[in-house]
Design an enzyme around this catalytic site. Structure first.
Site, PDB file in Angstrom:
ATOM      1  N   GLU A 224      75.158  33.071  -0.600  1.00 41.34           N
ATOM      2  CA  GLU A 224      76.165  32.673   0.392  1.00 41.34           C
ATOM      3  C   GLU A 224      75.580  31.680   1.389  1.00 41.34           C
ATOM      4  O   GLU A 224      74.556  31.955   2.014  1.00 41.34           O
ATOM      5  CB  GLU A 224      76.662  33.930   1.136  1.00 41.34           C
ATOM      6  CG  GLU A 224      77.706  33.645   2.206  1.00 41.34           C
ATOM      7  CD  GLU A 224      78.218  34.910   2.882  1.00 41.34           C
ATOM      8  OE1 GLU A 224      77.627  36.000   2.669  1.00 41.34           O
ATOM      9  OE2 GLU A 224      79.215  34.816   3.633  1.00 41.34           O
ATOM     10  N   LYS A 226      75.833  29.011   4.819  1.00 41.25           N
ATOM     11  CA  LYS A 226      76.400  29.076   6.171  1.00 41.25           C
ATOM     12  C   LYS A 226      75.978  27.843   6.963  1.00 41.25           C
ATOM     13  O   LYS A 226      74.862  27.346   6.789  1.00 41.25           O
ATOM     14  CB  LYS A 226      75.910  30.346   6.859  1.00 41.25           C
ATOM     15  CG  LYS A 226      76.583  30.611   8.174  1.00 41.25           C
ATOM     16  CD  LYS A 226      76.427  32.048   8.619  1.00 41.25           C
ATOM     17  CE  LYS A 226      77.120  32.222   9.959  1.00 41.25           C
ATOM     18  NZ  LYS A 226      77.104  33.594  10.428  1.00 41.25           N
ATOM     19  N   ASP A 257      82.135  31.477   1.945  1.00 40.01           N
ATOM     20  CA  ASP A 257      82.817  32.255   2.980  1.00 40.01           C
ATOM     21  C   ASP A 257      83.565  31.218   3.805  1.00 40.01           C
ATOM     22  O   ASP A 257      82.951  30.270   4.313  1.00 40.01           O
ATOM     23  CB  ASP A 257      81.756  33.006   3.802  1.00 40.01           C
ATOM     24  CG  ASP A 257      82.320  33.780   4.988  1.00 40.01           C
ATOM     25  OD1 ASP A 257      83.141  33.211   5.731  1.00 40.01           O
ATOM     26  OD2 ASP A 257      81.906  34.936   5.203  1.00 40.01           O
ATOM     27  N   HIS A 260      82.326  29.678   7.090  1.00 39.30           N
ATOM     28  CA  HIS A 260      80.971  29.114   7.119  1.00 39.30           C
ATOM     29  C   HIS A 260      80.907  27.600   6.974  1.00 39.30           C
ATOM     30  O   HIS A 260      79.912  27.055   6.519  1.00 39.30           O
ATOM     31  CB  HIS A 260      80.121  29.772   6.026  1.00 39.30           C
ATOM     32  CG  HIS A 260      79.783  31.191   6.334  1.00 39.30           C
ATOM     33  ND1 HIS A 260      78.846  31.908   5.651  1.00 39.30           N
ATOM     34  CD2 HIS A 260      80.250  32.032   7.290  1.00 39.30           C
ATOM     35  CE1 HIS A 260      78.762  33.131   6.141  1.00 39.30           C
ATOM     36  NE2 HIS A 260      79.609  33.228   7.134  1.00 39.30           N
ATOM     37  N   ASP A 292      82.818  30.912  13.524  1.00 37.50           N
ATOM     38  CA  ASP A 292      82.775  31.920  12.461  1.00 37.50           C
ATOM     39  C   ASP A 292      82.992  33.301  13.072  1.00 37.50           C
ATOM     40  O   ASP A 292      82.100  34.134  13.114  1.00 37.50           O
ATOM     41  CB  ASP A 292      81.402  31.824  11.765  1.00 37.50           C
ATOM     42  CG  ASP A 292      81.235  32.858  10.674  1.00 37.50           C
ATOM     43  OD1 ASP A 292      82.218  33.168   9.998  1.00 37.50           O
ATOM     44  OD2 ASP A 292      80.103  33.354  10.505  1.00 37.50           O
ATOM     45  N   ASP A 294      85.024  35.805  12.275  1.00 31.33           N
ATOM     46  CA  ASP A 294      85.346  36.947  11.421  1.00 31.33           C
ATOM     47  C   ASP A 294      86.535  37.748  11.911  1.00 31.33           C
ATOM     48  O   ASP A 294      86.480  38.971  12.019  1.00 31.33           O
ATOM     49  CB  ASP A 294      84.103  37.834  11.226  1.00 31.33           C
ATOM     50  CG  ASP A 294      83.076  37.155  10.339  1.00 31.33           C
ATOM     51  OD1 ASP A 294      83.273  37.142   9.121  1.00 31.33           O
ATOM     52  OD2 ASP A 294      82.092  36.613  10.872  1.00 31.33           O
ATOM     53  N   ASP A 324      85.651  39.665   4.242  1.00 29.23           N
ATOM     54  CA  ASP A 324      84.513  39.725   5.166  1.00 29.23           C
ATOM     55  C   ASP A 324      84.983  39.427   6.584  1.00 29.23           C
ATOM     56  O   ASP A 324      85.135  38.273   6.959  1.00 29.23           O
ATOM     57  CB  ASP A 324      83.429  38.729   4.738  1.00 29.23           C
ATOM     58  CG  ASP A 324      82.204  38.822   5.635  1.00 29.23           C
ATOM     59  OD1 ASP A 324      82.097  39.792   6.406  1.00 29.23           O
ATOM     60  OD2 ASP A 324      81.344  37.912   5.565  1.00 29.23           O
TER      61      ASP A 324
HETATM   62  C1  RNT Z   1      77.588  36.352   7.803  1.00 24.43           C
HETATM   63  C2  RNT Z   1      78.063  36.425   6.386  1.00 24.43           C
HETATM   64  C3  RNT Z   1      77.827  37.717   5.676  1.00 24.43           C
HETATM   65  C4  RNT Z   1      78.065  38.909   6.555  1.00 24.43           C
HETATM   66  C5  RNT Z   1      77.985  40.223   5.834  1.00 24.43           C
HETATM   67  C6  RNT Z   1      77.929  41.371   6.776  1.00 24.43           C
HETATM   68  O1  RNT Z   1      78.025  35.252   8.462  1.00 24.43           O
HETATM   69  O2  RNT Z   1      79.416  36.085   6.338  1.00 24.43           O
HETATM   70  O3  RNT Z   1      78.589  37.762   4.531  1.00 24.43           O
HETATM   71  O4  RNT Z   1      79.306  38.829   7.178  1.00 24.43           O
HETATM   72  O5  RNT Z   1      76.915  40.215   4.977  1.00 24.43           O
HETATM   73 ZN    ZN Z   2      80.425  36.343   4.438  1.00 29.33          ZN
END
Ligand code: RNT
Ligand code: ZN
Length: 417
Positions: A224, A226, A257, A260, A292, A294, A324
């Site tokens: 992943e 970011k 994500d 990100h 970001d 969430d 997420d």
């Molecule tokens: C962090 C990432 C990651 C986390 C999780 C908890 O910016 O998005 O995926 O949110 O691993």
């Molecule tokens: Zn994530």
């Protein structure tokens, strides 16, 4: 009109576009979405290794967060009961369930520490996904897999190796593949003098982790990317280019994500390119508000657009979908239920689009009619089809699930302090 009659009328309206609403519902029932355990306790986990770190942040003080495995499992059950469709559960390594008196540091985690979760998943017919936890730990204070300190780097390499074994165990026990997603928070607050070396070390660490060998049919490893984190504003080691390049060259999955990227950069626009060059991809569905942040996933334009890209490019069989977000300002069970249901709505919306017809209009250059139909679709009786999906799935329709969450809050959550 009662709800069945409303559905029949909706089906006729969609049929005018050449869309079969019943078929859309049947397809939606088969799309697995992974529910992230960490919304239930503000990403805390069970090991007491330190406060949440890694440049991510939960905000809010809503009462009733889960403090133990039992509480988290009970809250998950309440959410799962109110979510239609096919579900998986996404765990982090920090959610190991130890026997009384036992602990194990992250580099010593074993499959048996997750036995309780396997039992939980088996009883409910869920698949499991997994994540090494490379934050909220004293050894993650500076950097993890990109660390210049060989001992620290080794600790985290070993942690990820443990997690590969645990992921394999999940896949074997549950008879279905497990997605293991690696995300590191490594980065710098201010302008780096050397961007290259940390990235080179990160690549080396990942190579070391993957070198232990694992069954690629059972474990799908993703990476992943970011763009920034809190306190990591100027540089992240695992940038988009790093992760895409690494994933492409080593045959693992890229994970995007949608929180990100730069705020005007859209994951919906990236999916088609990824589909051309990768067999599979993974997504974290989230919502960023200015950063970001969430926030809970809504039935909003970008979520719909992501779903449309998956449906119209026939990519549902090639994508691992997970949520997420972590909102501590509202009822956490309700946050799970809304996030899942909203993403399912987006998928249903996409399945109810006459995608071939619209693509043909683009090809013919008839952009006037394309605009007209796309706009008309927005006011089609979507809600009546969604209600039907909930009804067929045996979960409460419309806002009617909320009464159950409220009851649970009164009898269970409000008694936690
Ligand atoms: C962090 C990432 C990651 C986390 C999780 C908890 O910016 O998005 O995926 O949110 O691993
Ligand atoms: Zn994530």
């Amino acid at each position: 009109m009662n709800r069945e009659e409303r559905y029949r009328a909706a089906r006729e309206r969609y049929a005018e576009f050449g869309v079969d609403a019943g078929a859309a519902i049947r397809k939606l029932k088969e799309i697995p979405i992974s529910l992230h355990c960490w919304q239930g306790d503000d990403v805390q986990g069970f090991e007491d290794a330190g406060p949440l770190s890694g440049g991510i942040q939960t905000t809010g003080n809503y009462p009733g967060k889960a403090r133990t495995p039992e509480e988290l499992m009970s809250d998950l059950d309440k959410a799962l009961e109110l979510i239609p469709g096919k579900k998986r559960l996404n765990l982090h390594a920090s959610y190991a369930v130890f026997e009384p008196g036992e602990t194990a540091d992250r580099d010593a985690l074993e499959p048996r520490h997750f036995k309780a979760w396997v039992e939980f998943a088996k009883k409910r017919g869920l698949g499991l996904d997994f994540n090494p936890t490379l934050f909220s730990h004293p050894k993650a204070a500076e950097a993890t897999l990109s660390s210049a300190d060989p001992e620290i780097r080794k600790f985290w390499v070993d942690h990820c190796k443990c997690c590969l074994r645990i992921s394999e165990y999940f896949a074997e026990e549950l008879g279905q593949p497990c997605l293991m997603n690696i995300w590191i928070p490594d980065g710098l607050k201010d302008i780096p003098a050397d961007r290259f070396s940390p990235r080179a070390r990160f690549a080396q660490s990942l190579d070391e982790i993957l070198s232990i060998g694992y069954d690629k049919e059972k474990v799908l490893v993703s990476l992943e990317s970011k763009v920034f984190g809190i306190g990591l504003e100027s540089y992240t080691v695992g940038s988009s280019e790093f992760c895409l390049g690494y994933a492409a060259s080593r045959g693992i999955l890229p994970l995007m994500d949608n929180g990100h990227y730069h705020p005007t950069e859209m994951v919906s626009d990236k999916i088609s390119s990824i589909l051309l060059f990768f067999d599979r991809l993974a997504l974290h569905i989230t919502r960023s508000v200015r950063w970001d942040s969430d926030h809970v996933v809504l039935f909003d334009d970008e979520t719909k657009e992501i779903a449309k890209e998956l449906v119209r490019n026939d990519a549902l069989g090639r994508v691992c979908l997970g949520l997420d977000f972590f909102d501590a300002s509202i009822n956490r069970v309700a946050a799970w239920v809304m996030g899942m249901r909203n993403f399912q709505k987006a998928l249903l919306y996409a399945l109810l689009c006459p995608n071939e017809k619209l693509a043909a209009l683009q090809k013919e250059g008839d952009f006037t009619k394309l605009m007209l139909l796309q706009e008309e679709l927005k006011t089609c009786p979507f809600g009546d089809v969604w209600d039907q999906f909930c009804r067929e799935s045996g979960v409460p329709e419309r806002e009617e699930w909320y009464g159950e969450v409220k009851r649970y809050e009164e009898t269970v959550l409000s008694r936690r302090n």
